[in-house]
Design a protein around this motif. Structure first.
Motif, PDB file in Angstrom:
ATOM      1  N   LYS A 152       0.758  -0.846   0.310  1.00  0.00           N
ATOM      2  CA  LYS A 152      -0.019  -0.255   0.078  1.00  0.00           C
ATOM      3  C   LYS A 152       0.569   1.102  -0.485  1.00  0.00           C
ATOM      4  N   PHE A 153       0.641   2.360  -0.947  1.00  0.00           N
ATOM      5  CA  PHE A 153       1.224   3.617  -0.759  1.00  0.00           C
ATOM      6  C   PHE A 153       2.768   3.750  -1.198  1.00  0.00           C
ATOM      7  N   ALA A 154       3.253   2.466  -1.910  1.00  0.00           N
ATOM      8  CA  ALA A 154       4.343   1.828  -2.675  1.00  0.00           C
ATOM      9  C   ALA A 154       5.336   3.525  -2.311  1.00  0.00           C
ATOM     10  N   PHE A 155       4.237   3.869  -3.338  1.00  0.00           N
ATOM     11  CA  PHE A 155       5.258   4.883  -4.811  1.00  0.00           C
ATOM     12  C   PHE A 155       4.423   6.015  -4.532  1.00  0.00           C
ATOM     13  N   LYS A 156       3.746   6.337  -3.550  1.00  0.00           N
ATOM     14  CA  LYS A 156       2.849   7.112  -2.703  1.00  0.00           C
ATOM     15  C   LYS A 156       3.224   8.902  -3.760  1.00  0.00           C
ATOM     16  N   ARG A 157       2.287   9.298  -4.208  1.00  0.00           N
ATOM     17  CA  ARG A 157       2.747  11.218  -3.546  1.00  0.00           C
ATOM     18  C   ARG A 157       4.917  10.909  -5.103  1.00  0.00           C
ATOM     19  N   CYS A 158       4.949   9.941  -5.640  1.00  0.00           N
ATOM     20  CA  CYS A 158       6.043  10.146  -6.045  1.00  0.00           C
ATOM     21  C   CYS A 158       5.878  10.788  -7.950  1.00  0.00           C
ATOM     22  N   THR A 159       5.544  11.945  -7.959  1.00  0.00           N
ATOM     23  CA  THR A 159       5.326  12.702  -8.630  1.00  0.00           C
ATOM     24  C   THR A 159       5.867  12.931  -9.969  1.00  0.00           C
ATOM     25  N   ALA A 160       7.281  12.699 -10.190  1.00  0.00           N
ATOM     26  CA  ALA A 160       8.528  12.940 -10.829  1.00  0.00           C
ATOM     27  C   ALA A 160       8.151  11.569 -11.351  1.00  0.00           C
ATOM     28  N   LEU A 161       8.104  10.463 -11.352  1.00  0.00           N
ATOM     29  CA  LEU A 161       8.002   9.220 -11.957  1.00  0.00           C
ATOM     30  C   LEU A 161       7.012   8.892 -13.453  1.00  0.00           C
ATOM     31  N   THR A 162       8.422   8.757 -14.211  1.00  0.00           N
ATOM     32  CA  THR A 162       8.022   9.208 -15.942  1.00  0.00           C
ATOM     33  C   THR A 162       8.688   7.611 -16.396  1.00  0.00           C
ATOM     34  N   GLU A 163       9.451   5.985 -16.026  1.00  0.00           N
ATOM     35  CA  GLU A 163       9.648   5.292 -16.180  1.00  0.00           C
ATOM     36  C   GLU A 163       9.976   4.375 -15.501  1.00  0.00           C
ATOM     37  N   ILE A 164       8.967   3.316 -15.376  1.00  0.00           N
ATOM     38  CA  ILE A 164       8.724   1.897 -14.534  1.00  0.00           C
ATOM     39  C   ILE A 164       7.807   1.299 -15.037  1.00  0.00           C
ATOM     40  N   ALA A 165       9.019  -0.278 -14.751  1.00  0.00           N
ATOM     41  CA  ALA A 165       7.481  -1.261 -15.876  1.00  0.00           C
ATOM     42  C   ALA A 165       7.973  -2.915 -14.403  1.00  0.00           C
ATOM     43  N   ILE A 166       6.124  -2.723 -14.143  1.00  0.00           N
ATOM     44  CA  ILE A 166       6.470  -3.412 -13.727  1.00  0.00           C
ATOM     45  C   ILE A 166       6.718  -4.760 -14.330  1.00  0.00           C
ATOM     46  N   PRO A 167       6.652  -6.031 -13.847  1.00  0.00           N
ATOM     47  CA  PRO A 167       7.104  -7.583 -13.988  1.00  0.00           C
ATOM     48  C   PRO A 167       6.337  -8.577 -13.631  1.00  0.00           C
ATOM     49  N   LYS A 168       6.143  -9.426 -14.768  1.00  0.00           N
ATOM     50  CA  LYS A 168       5.345 -10.186 -14.792  1.00  0.00           C
ATOM     51  C   LYS A 168       4.641 -10.763 -13.169  1.00  0.00           C
ATOM     52  N   SER A 169       5.973 -11.034 -12.816  1.00  0.00           N
ATOM     53  CA  SER A 169       6.110 -11.955 -11.288  1.00  0.00           C
ATOM     54  C   SER A 169       5.007 -11.140 -10.444  1.00  0.00           C
TER      55      SER A 169
END
Length: 181
Positions: A152-169
């Motif tokens: 929960k809320f792991a990346f909350k308010r990371c407003t500059a975040l533009t690049e993330i790939a969530i793996p199939k795992s």
């Protein structure tokens, strides 16, 4: 036949390795790693980071705060500690044991003002609640194929975040994990 299969496997591995090494998509990591580590990071060369089946070998950041799990079988990243890296590479091992978790509130708010990139190794299974909450300069996150849970809320308010790939795992993304991004 066995020798032929072995030779083909070896050649394929060499080709894949050279393609990864020459790829322009690898994350940039500072050559000069700042901070000191209290533990033995002799396993640093064993840090394998997988992103979409691409293996990267990166030196781990030094000075991160790590705590031994209750059963003493693995480590949990619990804070930034003395680390001054802007591109943080979580170690895969510490004192000979795997790093399996990024703990609750490990890098939240003022502890992560300078962090622009996080690389999570193949040993980590869980990203805890509010682990990176409020890291408003965090642009890129490389999550390894071993991660199964994003809290929960792991990346909350990371407003500059533009690049993330969530793996199939990843089988569980808890509520509001990316709220306000």
């Amino acid at each position: 036949k066995l020798m032929k299969k072995l030779l083909i496997t070896l050649l394929t591995l060499m080709l894949c390795t050279s393609m990864v090494a020459c790829s322009g998509d690898n994350p940039k990591v500072d050559e000069d790693i700042a901070g000191n580590s209290a533990g033995d990071m002799s396993d640093a060369n064993d840090n394998d980071y997988y992103q979409d089946d691409e293996m990267l070998k990166l030196p781990p950041s030094k000075g991160l705060k790590l705590e031994l799990s209750e059963d003493s079988t693995y480590y949990i990243v619990s804070g930034i500690g003395d680390c001054t890296d802007t591109e943080v590479v979580i170690p895969a091992k510490y004192d000979g044991k795997p790093v399996k978790e990024i703990g609750k509130r490990a890098f939240n708010d003022s502890d992560c003002d300078a962090i622009t990139q996080i690389v999570i190794p193949n040993s980590v299974i869980t990203i805890g609640t509010s682990a990176f909450e409020g890291c408003d300069n965090l642009i890129k996150i490389f999550i390894s194929n071993s991660v199964t849970e994003i809290g929960k809320f792991a990346f909350k308010r990371c407003t500059a975040l533009t690049e993330i790939a969530i793996p199939k795992s990843v089988t569980e993304i808890e509520e509001n994990a990316f709220w306000g991004c």
